[in-house]
Write an enzyme that holds these catalytic residues in place. Structure first.
Site, PDB file in Angstrom:
ATOM      1  N   ASN A 212       0.824  -1.223   0.000  1.00 29.19           N
ATOM      2  CA  ASN A 212       0.000   0.000   0.000  1.00 29.19           C
ATOM      3  C   ASN A 212       0.852   1.265   0.000  1.00 29.19           C
ATOM      4  O   ASN A 212       0.516   2.252  -0.649  1.00 29.19           O
ATOM      5  CB  ASN A 212      -0.947   0.008   1.205  1.00 29.19           C
ATOM      6  CG  ASN A 212      -2.220  -0.766   0.903  1.00 29.19           C
ATOM      7  OD1 ASN A 212      -2.347  -1.329  -0.177  1.00 29.19           O
ATOM      8  ND2 ASN A 212      -3.148  -0.798   1.833  1.00 29.19           N
ATOM      9  N   LEU A 268      -0.622   6.058 -11.881  1.00 27.91           N
ATOM     10  CA  LEU A 268       0.300   7.057 -12.440  1.00 27.91           C
ATOM     11  C   LEU A 268      -0.480   8.089 -13.238  1.00 27.91           C
ATOM     12  O   LEU A 268      -0.088   8.484 -14.335  1.00 27.91           O
ATOM     13  CB  LEU A 268       1.343   6.364 -13.335  1.00 27.91           C
ATOM     14  CG  LEU A 268       2.336   5.450 -12.614  1.00 27.91           C
ATOM     15  CD1 LEU A 268       3.220   4.714 -13.607  1.00 27.91           C
ATOM     16  CD2 LEU A 268       3.203   6.256 -11.649  1.00 27.91           C
ATOM     17  N   GLY A 275      -7.755   8.738  -1.047  1.00 25.06           N
ATOM     18  CA  GLY A 275      -8.536   8.655   0.193  1.00 25.06           C
ATOM     19  C   GLY A 275      -8.821   7.198   0.489  1.00 25.06           C
ATOM     20  O   GLY A 275      -8.026   6.325   0.156  1.00 25.06           O
ATOM     21  N   CYS A 278      -7.936   2.736   3.496  1.00 20.34           N
ATOM     22  CA  CYS A 278      -6.660   2.009   3.572  1.00 20.34           C
ATOM     23  C   CYS A 278      -5.415   2.869   3.369  1.00 20.34           C
ATOM     24  O   CYS A 278      -4.576   2.935   4.265  1.00 20.34           O
ATOM     25  CB  CYS A 278      -6.661   0.856   2.576  1.00 20.34           C
ATOM     26  SG  CYS A 278      -7.765  -0.451   3.095  1.00 20.34           S
ATOM     27  N   LYS A 281      -4.581   5.622   6.031  1.00 21.84           N
ATOM     28  CA  LYS A 281      -4.401   4.971   7.328  1.00 21.84           C
ATOM     29  C   LYS A 281      -3.136   4.106   7.355  1.00 21.84           C
ATOM     30  O   LYS A 281      -2.386   4.118   8.336  1.00 21.84           O
ATOM     31  CB  LYS A 281      -5.648   4.118   7.586  1.00 21.84           C
ATOM     32  CG  LYS A 281      -5.504   2.974   8.532  1.00 21.84           C
ATOM     33  CD  LYS A 281      -6.814   2.261   8.717  1.00 21.84           C
ATOM     34  CE  LYS A 281      -6.952   0.976   7.926  1.00 21.84           C
ATOM     35  NZ  LYS A 281      -5.974  -0.043   8.218  1.00 21.84           N
ATOM     36  N   ARG A 345     -15.214   6.828   3.471  1.00 25.38           N
ATOM     37  CA  ARG A 345     -14.204   7.025   4.517  1.00 25.38           C
ATOM     38  C   ARG A 345     -12.972   7.713   3.912  1.00 25.38           C
ATOM     39  O   ARG A 345     -12.449   7.277   2.908  1.00 25.38           O
ATOM     40  CB  ARG A 345     -13.807   5.682   5.139  1.00 25.38           C
ATOM     41  CG  ARG A 345     -14.917   5.085   5.989  1.00 25.38           C
ATOM     42  CD  ARG A 345     -14.513   3.742   6.582  1.00 25.38           C
ATOM     43  NE  ARG A 345     -14.504   2.673   5.605  1.00 25.38           N
ATOM     44  CZ  ARG A 345     -14.226   1.404   5.886  1.00 25.38           C
ATOM     45  NH1 ARG A 345     -13.917   1.046   7.118  1.00 25.38           N
ATOM     46  NH2 ARG A 345     -14.250   0.478   4.952  1.00 25.38           N
TER      47      ARG A 345
HETATM   48  N1  LIG Z   1     -11.665  -1.981   3.055  1.00 23.96           N
HETATM   49  C1  LIG Z   1     -10.674  -2.400   2.303  1.00 23.96           C
HETATM   50  O1  LIG Z   1     -10.635  -2.160   1.083  1.00 23.96           O
HETATM   51  C2  LIG Z   1      -9.544  -3.211   2.889  1.00 23.96           C
HETATM   52  C3  LIG Z   1      -8.679  -3.919   2.045  1.00 23.96           C
HETATM   53  C4  LIG Z   1      -7.649  -4.667   2.613  1.00 23.96           C
HETATM   54  C5  LIG Z   1      -7.479  -4.700   3.994  1.00 23.96           C
HETATM   55  N2  LIG Z   1      -8.334  -3.996   4.790  1.00 23.96           N
HETATM   56  C6  LIG Z   1      -8.149  -4.094   6.242  1.00 23.96           C
HETATM   57  O2  LIG Z   1      -9.137  -4.993   6.742  1.00 23.96           O
HETATM   58  C7  LIG Z   1      -9.560  -4.579   8.054  1.00 23.96           C
HETATM   59  C8  LIG Z   1     -11.074  -4.392   8.053  1.00 23.96           C
HETATM   60  O3  LIG Z   1     -11.396  -3.349   7.153  1.00 23.96           O
HETATM   61  P1  LIG Z   1     -12.894  -3.084   6.696  1.00 23.96           P
HETATM   62  O4  LIG Z   1     -12.834  -2.004   5.669  1.00 23.96           O
HETATM   63  O5  LIG Z   1     -13.546  -4.380   6.361  1.00 23.96           O
HETATM   64  O6  LIG Z   1     -13.507  -2.505   8.059  1.00 23.96           O
HETATM   65  P2  LIG Z   1     -15.054  -2.285   8.428  1.00 23.96           P
HETATM   66  O7  LIG Z   1     -15.076  -1.163   9.386  1.00 23.96           O
HETATM   67  O8  LIG Z   1     -15.845  -2.218   7.161  1.00 23.96           O
HETATM   68  O9  LIG Z   1     -15.469  -3.635   9.162  1.00 23.96           O
HETATM   69  C9  LIG Z   1     -15.071  -3.999  10.448  1.00 23.96           C
HETATM   70  C10 LIG Z   1     -16.215  -4.754  11.089  1.00 23.96           C
HETATM   71  O10 LIG Z   1     -15.757  -5.295  12.321  1.00 23.96           O
HETATM   72  C11 LIG Z   1     -16.825  -5.232  13.255  1.00 23.96           C
HETATM   73  N3  LIG Z   1     -16.259  -5.374  14.599  1.00 23.96           N
HETATM   74  C12 LIG Z   1     -15.482  -4.504  15.296  1.00 23.96           C
HETATM   75  N4  LIG Z   1     -15.165  -5.007  16.499  1.00 23.96           N
HETATM   76  C13 LIG Z   1     -15.730  -6.234  16.576  1.00 23.96           C
HETATM   77  C14 LIG Z   1     -15.765  -7.243  17.563  1.00 23.96           C
HETATM   78  N5  LIG Z   1     -15.116  -7.107  18.709  1.00 23.96           N
HETATM   79  N6  LIG Z   1     -16.457  -8.357  17.317  1.00 23.96           N
HETATM   80  C15 LIG Z   1     -17.118  -8.513  16.158  1.00 23.96           C
HETATM   81  N7  LIG Z   1     -17.129  -7.595  15.166  1.00 23.96           N
HETATM   82  C16 LIG Z   1     -16.440  -6.471  15.378  1.00 23.96           C
HETATM   83  C17 LIG Z   1     -17.475  -3.897  12.956  1.00 23.96           C
HETATM   84  O11 LIG Z   1     -18.795  -3.834  13.463  1.00 23.96           O
HETATM   85  C18 LIG Z   1     -17.421  -3.874  11.430  1.00 23.96           C
HETATM   86  O12 LIG Z   1     -18.595  -4.430  10.847  1.00 23.96           O
HETATM   87  C19 LIG Z   1      -8.781  -3.298   8.362  1.00 23.96           C
HETATM   88  O13 LIG Z   1      -7.630  -3.640   9.072  1.00 23.96           O
HETATM   89  C20 LIG Z   1      -8.390  -2.787   6.984  1.00 23.96           C
HETATM   90  O14 LIG Z   1      -7.220  -2.016   7.000  1.00 23.96           O
HETATM   91  C21 LIG Z   1      -9.366  -3.264   4.277  1.00 23.96           C
END
Ligand SMILES: NC(=O)c1ccc[n+]([C@@H]2O[C@H](COP(=O)([O-])OP(=O)(O)OC[C@H]3O[C@@H](n4cnc5c(N)ncnc54)[C@H](O)[C@@H]3O)[C@@H](O)[C@H]2O)c1
Length: 454
Positions: A212, A268, A275, A278, A281, A345
Site C-alpha cells: 500500500n 500514475l 482517500g 486504507c 491509514k 471514509r
Molecule cells: N476496506 C478495504 O478495502 C480493505 C482492504 C484490505 C485490507 N483492509 C483491512 O481490513 C480490516 C477491516 O477493514 P474493513 O474495511 O472491512 O472494516 P469495516 O469497518 O468495514 O469492518 C469492520 C467490522 O468489524 C466489526 N467489529 C469490530 N469489532 C468487533 C468485535 N469485537 N467483534 C465482532 N465484530 C467487530 C465492525 O462492526 C465492522 O462491521 C482493516 O484492518 C483494513 O485495513 C481493508
C-alpha cells in the site's frame, strides 16, 4: 472446512462469501445486530459489485450465515479469521478492536479442546500477531501456541472490484507461526491457483504495508509532478504521463507489438489525492511504527504531506477562476473515495466540501450510491443540496467539480451535455475527460495550466 470470520465489514463479508462460494462452511460474526439481521435476510449492508447475487447463492446453498459474536459459537471453527477495523487514532494505528477480538478468542479457546488456528486478516503493523495477539490469547486462554495455531493472511482486495479480486487473486500470503496453521491455510486456499507466499506473520504484515505504501507513493509522486507542470505552464501532465506510460518497464510490449497496459498505470495519473479506508491509514500506520522503531520515514512523510496538500490545489483552481465565490452554485460530482463503492471514509470529496463550506458557496452534491454515507459524514454541513439527478441541475449551477471517476460522468463530454456547460467552469480534478470536449467552457484541472509563468 468450518470457518469463522470476526468482523463483517468490507473485508470480512467479501472473504466470507468468497470462501463460502468455494464450498467452505462460513459463519461471519459481528457485534452489530443490524448487520447480522440484514445479512441473514440476504441483503448486504455494503455496496459491492456482484455481492447481492453471491450472498444469495451461498445462503441458498447453506454455506453462509451471520451471527452475533459470542465465545461459545467460535469453538467449532477450524480457522477463525479476524477482519475487524484497525483505524488511525492520533496518527497511530488503533489496535483496540484486535485486542478485544483476541480476548474473545482466548475465552473461546478456554472452553474447548479443539485445535483452532487464529488468522489475522486485518492490516496490522509488523509484530502485532506474533506479540500482542499471541500474548493476549495465551494470557486469556491459559494455553500456549501449539495448543492453538496462529497466522496472518493480509487482504489485497480493492473496493469496487472486491469480489473479483477475492475470487481471482494475484497472490495469497500465508503468514504463520506454526506448521499446523500453514497446513490449514493451504487447505483453505486449495481451490485457488495463484502465487502462494508462505512466510512468518511479521513478514506477511509488512508485505501488506509495503504494497500500500508503494502504491500511495506513486500517486503522490505523480501529483507532485502534476503541480510542477501546472506551475510551469503550457505543459499538460496527461501528455507527460503518456510519454512516461510508454516506458516498457511500466507498460511492457508483447511480442505482437501490443501493450499489456497493467493496472499499475492507473496509479500514475494525477488527481486530487488518495482517500479511502486504507491508503491514508496504512501510510500513517507505517510512519508511526517506523518512528517507534527509531527509523526516519522521509518518504512516507512526503507522501502524506503531498496528499494533504492536493485537495487544496482544487480550491486554488476555483478561487483563482472565480473572483467572488459568495453564493456561487457548485455541483460536486462524486462523493465516494473511488468509483463503484459506497464508501466515503477519508474521501477527498468530503475534505473538499469542508473547504468549500468555508467559502460560503452553495453546494450541490451527487453520487450514484454514496449519498446516504456522505450525508452521515457531512452532518455538520446542513446546507448541502443532494441531488439524484445531476443532469437536471447542470443548467442552474456556476461550477462543476468532478471529484470521483464514476463512469456516468463521462457523459459530460457528449456534445449535448457539454453545450449545457457553455460559459461555466468545469474542474476535472481526476482527469476523467478530455479538455477539448468543452470548447465553450473554462476547463481546469490538476497538472494543466495554459498560461506560462516562466
Ligand atoms: N476496506 C478495504 O478495502 C480493505 C482492504 C484490505 C485490507 N483492509 C483491512 O481490513 C480490516 C477491516 O477493514 P474493513 O474495511 O472491512 O472494516 P469495516 O469497518 O468495514 O469492518 C469492520 C467490522 O468489524 C466489526 N467489529 C469490530 N469489532 C468487533 C468485535 N469485537 N467483534 C465482532 N465484530 C467487530 C465492525 O462492526 C465492522 O462491521 C482493516 O484492518 C483494513 O485495513 C481493508
Amino acid at each position: 472446512m468450518k470457518i469463522g470470520i470476526i468482523g463483517t465489514g468490507y473485508v470480512g463479508l467479501i472473504t466470507g462469501v468468497g470462501l463460502a462460494s468455494k464450498g467452505h462452511q462460513v459463519t461471519c460474526f459481528d457485534n452489530q445486530a443490524w448487520i447480522i439481521e440484514k445479512l441473514n435476510s440476504g441483503t448486504p449492508h455494503i455496496h459491492e459489485n456482484g455481492l447481492n447475487d453471491l450472498l444469495g447463492q451461498v445462503i441458498k446453498n447453506n454455506l453462509f450465515k451471520a451471527k452475533l459474536i459470542s465465545e461459545s459459537s467460535l469453538t467449532d471453527c477450524e480457522i477463525i479469521i479476524v477482519a475487524v477495523g484497525t483505524p488511525t487514532i492520533n496518527e497511530h494505528i488503533d489496535l483496540s478492536y484486535i485486542v478485544n477480538t483476541a480476548e474473545t478468542i482466548g475465552r473461546a479457546l478456554k472452553q474447548t479442546d479443539n485445535f483452532i488456528s487464529v488468522v489475522i486478516k486485518s492490516t496490522v503493523v509488523p509484530g502485532t500477531t506474533d506479540s500482542l495477539v499471541l500474548r493476549t490469547i495465551e494470557d486469556v486462554s491459559g494455553k500456549k501456541l501449539g495448543q492453538f495455531g496462529l497466522g496472518m493472511n493480509p487482504e489485497f482486495l480493492r473496493e469496487g472490484c472486491a469480489i473479483d479480486d477475492f475470487i481471482y487473486p494475484d497472490r495469497i500470503v500465508m503468514g504463520h507461526e506454526d506448521q499446523k496453521t500453514l497446513n490449514l491455510l493451504e487447505k483453505l486456499y486449495s481451490p485457488w491457483d495463484c502465487d502462494k507466499i508462505s512466510v512468518n506473520t511479521r513478514t506477511a504484515e509488512m508485505i501488506k504495508y509495503a504494497n500500500n505504501c508503494l502504491l500511495a507513493t506513486q500517486i503522490s509522486a505523480v501529483n507532485e509532478l502534476a503541480n510542477i507542470a501546472a506551475a510551469t505552464g503550457n505543459i499538460d501532465i496527461m501528455d507527460v504521463m503518456k510519454g512516461v506510460h510508454a516506458d516498457k518497464r511500466w507498460n511492457p510490449i508483447l511480442p505482437n507489438g501490443n501493450r499489456i497496459k497493467p493496472d499499475i498505470l492507473s496509479y500514475l495519473i494525477p488527481g486530487c489525492g488518495f482517500g479511502g479506508s486504507c491508503f491514508p491509514k496504512d501510510v500513517k500506520g507505517l510512519r508511526s511504527f517506523s518512528k517507534h522503531m527509531g527509523v526516519d520515514s522521509f518518504v512516507l512523510d512526503a507522501v502524506l504531506k503531498t496528499n494533504e496538500n492536493q485537495p487544496l490545489q482544487v480550491i486554488d483552481l476555483l478561487t483563482k477562476a472565480v473572483e467572488n465565490l459568495n453564493g456561487k452554485k457548485i455541483l460536486i460530482l462524486g462523493l465516494t473515495f473511488k468509483p463503484d463503492t459506497d464508501d466515503v471514509r477519508e474521501s477527498i470529496s468530503i475534505k473538499i466540501i469542508h473547504q468549500l463550506d468555508q467559502l460560503k458557496v452553495e453546494i450541490f452534491a451527487h453520487d450514484p450510491i454514496g449519498i446516504p454515507n456522505a450525508k452521515n459524514e457531512l452532518k455538520d454541513i446542513p446546507g448541502i443540496i443532494y441531488t439524484e439527478n445531476w443532469v437536471e441541475v447542470l443548467s442552474t449551477i456556476d461550477v462543476v467539480l468532478i471529484l470521483t471517476k464514476w463512469d456516468e460522468y463521462k457523459r459530460l463530454a457528449n456534445k449535448e451535455m457539454s453545450a449545457k456547460l457553455a460559459g461555466k467552469i468545469l474542474i476535472d480534478a481526476r482527469r476523467l475527460l478530455a479538455p477539448e470536449a468543452f470548447p465553450g467552457s473554462t476547463y481546469l484541472s490538476i497538472g494543466l495550466n495554459k498560461c506560462s509563468y516562466v
